[in-house]
Design a protein around this motif. Sequence first.
Motif, PDB file in Angstrom:
ATOM      1  N   THR A   1     -18.641 -17.081 119.497  1.00 18.66           N
ATOM      2  CA  THR A   1     -18.238 -18.274 118.830  1.00 18.66           C
ATOM      3  C   THR A   1     -19.108 -18.605 117.765  1.00 18.66           C
ATOM      4  O   THR A   1     -20.330 -18.688 118.036  1.00 18.66           O
ATOM      5  CB  THR A   1     -17.591 -19.509 119.687  1.00 18.66           C
ATOM      6  OG1 THR A   1     -16.776 -19.153 120.710  1.00 18.66           O
ATOM      7  CG2 THR A   1     -17.010 -20.507 118.747  1.00 18.66           C
ATOM      8  N   ARG A   2     -18.455 -18.698 116.483  1.00 18.21           N
ATOM      9  CA  ARG A   2     -19.435 -19.286 115.282  1.00 18.21           C
ATOM     10  C   ARG A   2     -18.636 -20.050 114.545  1.00 18.21           C
ATOM     11  O   ARG A   2     -17.822 -19.651 113.982  1.00 18.21           O
ATOM     12  CB  ARG A   2     -20.137 -18.377 114.556  1.00 18.21           C
ATOM     13  CG  ARG A   2     -21.042 -18.813 113.238  1.00 18.21           C
ATOM     14  CD  ARG A   2     -21.279 -17.519 112.695  1.00 18.21           C
ATOM     15  NE  ARG A   2     -22.501 -18.168 111.656  1.00 18.21           N
ATOM     16  CZ  ARG A   2     -22.261 -18.652 110.411  1.00 18.21           C
ATOM     17  NH1 ARG A   2     -21.012 -18.794 110.004  1.00 18.21           N
ATOM     18  NH2 ARG A   2     -23.631 -18.942 109.743  1.00 18.21           N
ATOM     19  N   ASP A   3     -18.912 -21.634 114.495  1.00 15.17           N
ATOM     20  CA  ASP A   3     -18.030 -22.661 114.296  1.00 15.17           C
ATOM     21  C   ASP A   3     -16.670 -22.448 114.614  1.00 15.17           C
ATOM     22  O   ASP A   3     -16.255 -22.385 115.629  1.00 15.17           O
ATOM     23  CB  ASP A   3     -18.199 -22.476 112.333  1.00 15.17           C
ATOM     24  CG  ASP A   3     -19.478 -22.899 112.156  1.00 15.17           C
ATOM     25  OD1 ASP A   3     -20.091 -23.448 112.637  1.00 15.17           O
ATOM     26  OD2 ASP A   3     -20.061 -22.292 111.195  1.00 15.17           O
ATOM     27  N   GLU A   4     -15.619 -22.246 113.694  1.00 18.63           N
ATOM     28  CA  GLU A   4     -14.166 -21.921 113.963  1.00 18.63           C
ATOM     29  C   GLU A   4     -13.910 -20.677 114.234  1.00 18.63           C
ATOM     30  O   GLU A   4     -12.618 -20.123 114.667  1.00 18.63           O
ATOM     31  CB  GLU A   4     -13.343 -22.557 112.819  1.00 18.63           C
ATOM     32  CG  GLU A   4     -13.584 -24.046 112.383  1.00 18.63           C
ATOM     33  CD  GLU A   4     -13.250 -24.817 113.352  1.00 18.63           C
ATOM     34  OE1 GLU A   4     -12.371 -24.560 114.404  1.00 18.63           O
ATOM     35  OE2 GLU A   4     -14.171 -25.685 113.949  1.00 18.63           O
ATOM     36  N   ASP A   5     -14.852 -19.654 113.974  1.00 19.39           N
ATOM     37  CA  ASP A   5     -14.379 -18.326 114.382  1.00 19.39           C
ATOM     38  C   ASP A   5     -14.851 -18.061 115.842  1.00 19.39           C
ATOM     39  O   ASP A   5     -15.815 -18.042 116.128  1.00 19.39           O
ATOM     40  CB  ASP A   5     -15.153 -17.353 113.592  1.00 19.39           C
ATOM     41  CG  ASP A   5     -14.958 -15.851 113.824  1.00 19.39           C
ATOM     42  OD1 ASP A   5     -15.898 -14.873 113.429  1.00 19.39           O
ATOM     43  OD2 ASP A   5     -13.874 -15.529 114.069  1.00 19.39           O
ATOM     44  N   LYS A   6     -13.974 -17.508 116.631  1.00 17.27           N
ATOM     45  CA  LYS A   6     -14.121 -17.106 117.961  1.00 17.27           C
ATOM     46  C   LYS A   6     -13.478 -15.738 118.390  1.00 17.27           C
ATOM     47  O   LYS A   6     -12.317 -15.591 118.190  1.00 17.27           O
ATOM     48  CB  LYS A   6     -13.375 -18.366 119.064  1.00 17.27           C
ATOM     49  CG  LYS A   6     -13.675 -17.739 120.322  1.00 17.27           C
ATOM     50  CD  LYS A   6     -13.203 -19.101 121.118  1.00 17.27           C
ATOM     51  CE  LYS A   6     -13.440 -18.731 122.775  1.00 17.27           C
ATOM     52  NZ  LYS A   6     -12.733 -19.879 123.227  1.00 17.27           N
ATOM     53  N   GLN A   7     -14.272 -14.975 118.736  1.00 21.73           N
ATOM     54  CA  GLN A   7     -13.864 -13.516 119.028  1.00 21.73           C
ATOM     55  C   GLN A   7     -14.176 -13.153 120.625  1.00 21.73           C
ATOM     56  O   GLN A   7     -15.178 -13.467 121.212  1.00 21.73           O
ATOM     57  CB  GLN A   7     -14.806 -12.646 118.211  1.00 21.73           C
ATOM     58  CG  GLN A   7     -14.795 -12.630 116.930  1.00 21.73           C
ATOM     59  CD  GLN A   7     -15.101 -11.264 115.995  1.00 21.73           C
ATOM     60  OE1 GLN A   7     -14.873 -10.405 116.498  1.00 21.73           O
ATOM     61  NE2 GLN A   7     -15.912 -11.832 115.191  1.00 21.73           N
ATOM     62  N   THR A   8     -13.030 -12.488 121.358  1.00 22.64           N
ATOM     63  CA  THR A   8     -13.111 -12.171 122.584  1.00 22.64           C
ATOM     64  C   THR A   8     -13.304 -10.708 122.637  1.00 22.64           C
ATOM     65  O   THR A   8     -12.457  -9.957 122.008  1.00 22.64           O
ATOM     66  CB  THR A   8     -12.019 -12.308 123.533  1.00 22.64           C
ATOM     67  OG1 THR A   8     -11.874 -13.759 123.454  1.00 22.64           O
ATOM     68  CG2 THR A   8     -12.017 -11.880 124.946  1.00 22.64           C
ATOM     69  N   LEU A   9     -14.447 -10.304 123.100  1.00 19.03           N
ATOM     70  CA  LEU A   9     -15.004  -8.748 122.833  1.00 19.03           C
ATOM     71  C   LEU A   9     -14.574  -7.818 124.230  1.00 19.03           C
ATOM     72  O   LEU A   9     -14.398  -8.315 125.184  1.00 19.03           O
ATOM     73  CB  LEU A   9     -16.511  -8.528 122.948  1.00 19.03           C
ATOM     74  CG  LEU A   9     -17.155  -8.798 121.446  1.00 19.03           C
ATOM     75  CD1 LEU A   9     -16.834 -10.202 120.854  1.00 19.03           C
ATOM     76  CD2 LEU A   9     -18.633  -8.611 121.344  1.00 19.03           C
ATOM     77  N   PRO A  10     -14.488  -6.590 123.947  1.00 23.05           N
ATOM     78  CA  PRO A  10     -14.366  -5.855 125.032  1.00 23.05           C
ATOM     79  C   PRO A  10     -15.383  -5.812 126.058  1.00 23.05           C
ATOM     80  O   PRO A  10     -16.533  -5.932 125.397  1.00 23.05           O
ATOM     81  CB  PRO A  10     -14.132  -4.287 124.278  1.00 23.05           C
ATOM     82  CG  PRO A  10     -13.708  -4.682 123.044  1.00 23.05           C
ATOM     83  CD  PRO A  10     -14.227  -5.887 122.550  1.00 23.05           C
ATOM     84  N   GLN A  11     -15.346  -5.888 127.174  1.00 25.91           N
ATOM     85  CA  GLN A  11     -16.520  -5.748 128.138  1.00 25.91           C
ATOM     86  C   GLN A  11     -17.860  -5.200 127.883  1.00 25.91           C
ATOM     87  O   GLN A  11     -18.774  -5.714 127.500  1.00 25.91           O
ATOM     88  CB  GLN A  11     -16.129  -5.466 129.311  1.00 25.91           C
ATOM     89  CG  GLN A  11     -17.241  -5.764 130.634  1.00 25.91           C
ATOM     90  CD  GLN A  11     -16.595  -5.510 132.036  1.00 25.91           C
ATOM     91  OE1 GLN A  11     -16.387  -4.068 132.224  1.00 25.91           O
ATOM     92  NE2 GLN A  11     -16.383  -6.374 132.934  1.00 25.91           N
ATOM     93  N   LYS A  12     -17.590  -3.825 127.505  1.00 25.02           N
ATOM     94  CA  LYS A  12     -18.930  -3.123 127.253  1.00 25.02           C
ATOM     95  C   LYS A  12     -19.757  -3.588 125.932  1.00 25.02           C
ATOM     96  O   LYS A  12     -20.900  -3.471 125.751  1.00 25.02           O
ATOM     97  CB  LYS A  12     -18.627  -1.629 127.235  1.00 25.02           C
ATOM     98  CG  LYS A  12     -17.929  -0.971 128.498  1.00 25.02           C
ATOM     99  CD  LYS A  12     -18.867  -1.215 129.465  1.00 25.02           C
ATOM    100  CE  LYS A  12     -18.190  -0.383 130.762  1.00 25.02           C
ATOM    101  NZ  LYS A  12     -19.169  -0.773 132.088  1.00 25.02           N
ATOM    102  N   GLU A  13     -18.732  -3.991 125.086  1.00 23.76           N
ATOM    103  CA  GLU A  13     -19.225  -4.383 123.765  1.00 23.76           C
ATOM    104  C   GLU A  13     -19.983  -5.875 123.778  1.00 23.76           C
ATOM    105  O   GLU A  13     -21.193  -5.761 123.311  1.00 23.76           O
ATOM    106  CB  GLU A  13     -18.106  -4.520 122.459  1.00 23.76           C
ATOM    107  CG  GLU A  13     -17.621  -3.309 122.084  1.00 23.76           C
ATOM    108  CD  GLU A  13     -16.679  -3.500 120.930  1.00 23.76           C
ATOM    109  OE1 GLU A  13     -16.765  -4.678 120.224  1.00 23.76           O
ATOM    110  OE2 GLU A  13     -15.824  -2.873 120.687  1.00 23.76           O
TER     111      GLU A  13
END
Length: 223
Positions: free
Chosen positions: A143-155
């Motif tokens: 998460t960076r400010d309003e940007d939130k990303q859920t990554l694949p496990q290995k990444e």
Amino acid sequence: MIKILVVEDDKHVRKLMNAVLKREGYDVVTAENGREALEVLEVQHIDLIILDIMMPEMDGYEFAEELKEADNRIPILMATAKQLPEDKKKGFRLGTDDYMTKPVDTEEMLLRIQALLRRSQIASARKLVIGRVHLDYDTLTVTRDEDKQTLPQKEFYLLYKLLSYPDRIFTRIQLMDEIWGMDSESTDTTVNVHINRLRKRFEAYPEFELVSVRGLGYKAVRT
């Protein structure tokens, strides 16, 4: 998972330490002498070393000196039957971080390990903060400010590992063993693919950069 290398020539002591550490949730690798331990370090990332002194081929002092000359700062807990002050002083001069005498008290050993991991800032924290960037190990999110990303496990694991040790170079083999496992059928080009995906995902993030080190591997640089 924190990985501990036990360097001990006595098979009974080695077996005991292995069992106790695994029971506490640590990943354990063993070696019978300093030379074997150096071979382990060439292909695996190690977070802490438990080191005996009196061993064949390469003893604990020689091993510690090799690491010091290579500017390798992995925490070392020396476990030995040698109890004279001179022995302790020699160990500390060669880069040993802590010292305990045999026969090993396993409860003391675990407490010393925890203290060393805290001091080296690699205790099993589940969150990582880099400027405005927050990594959450449990949810695999960045998460960076309003940007939130859920990554694949290995990444996520790959990014978390590199950012946890900024400026430290990891070989592709080390990263494969750590994240995909030694028995994985994936090739080390898998690491390249994942690195490229991460670079594309976070190319607009000024807080860090994933850098290729030619002929060696990768490192994360906090900018």
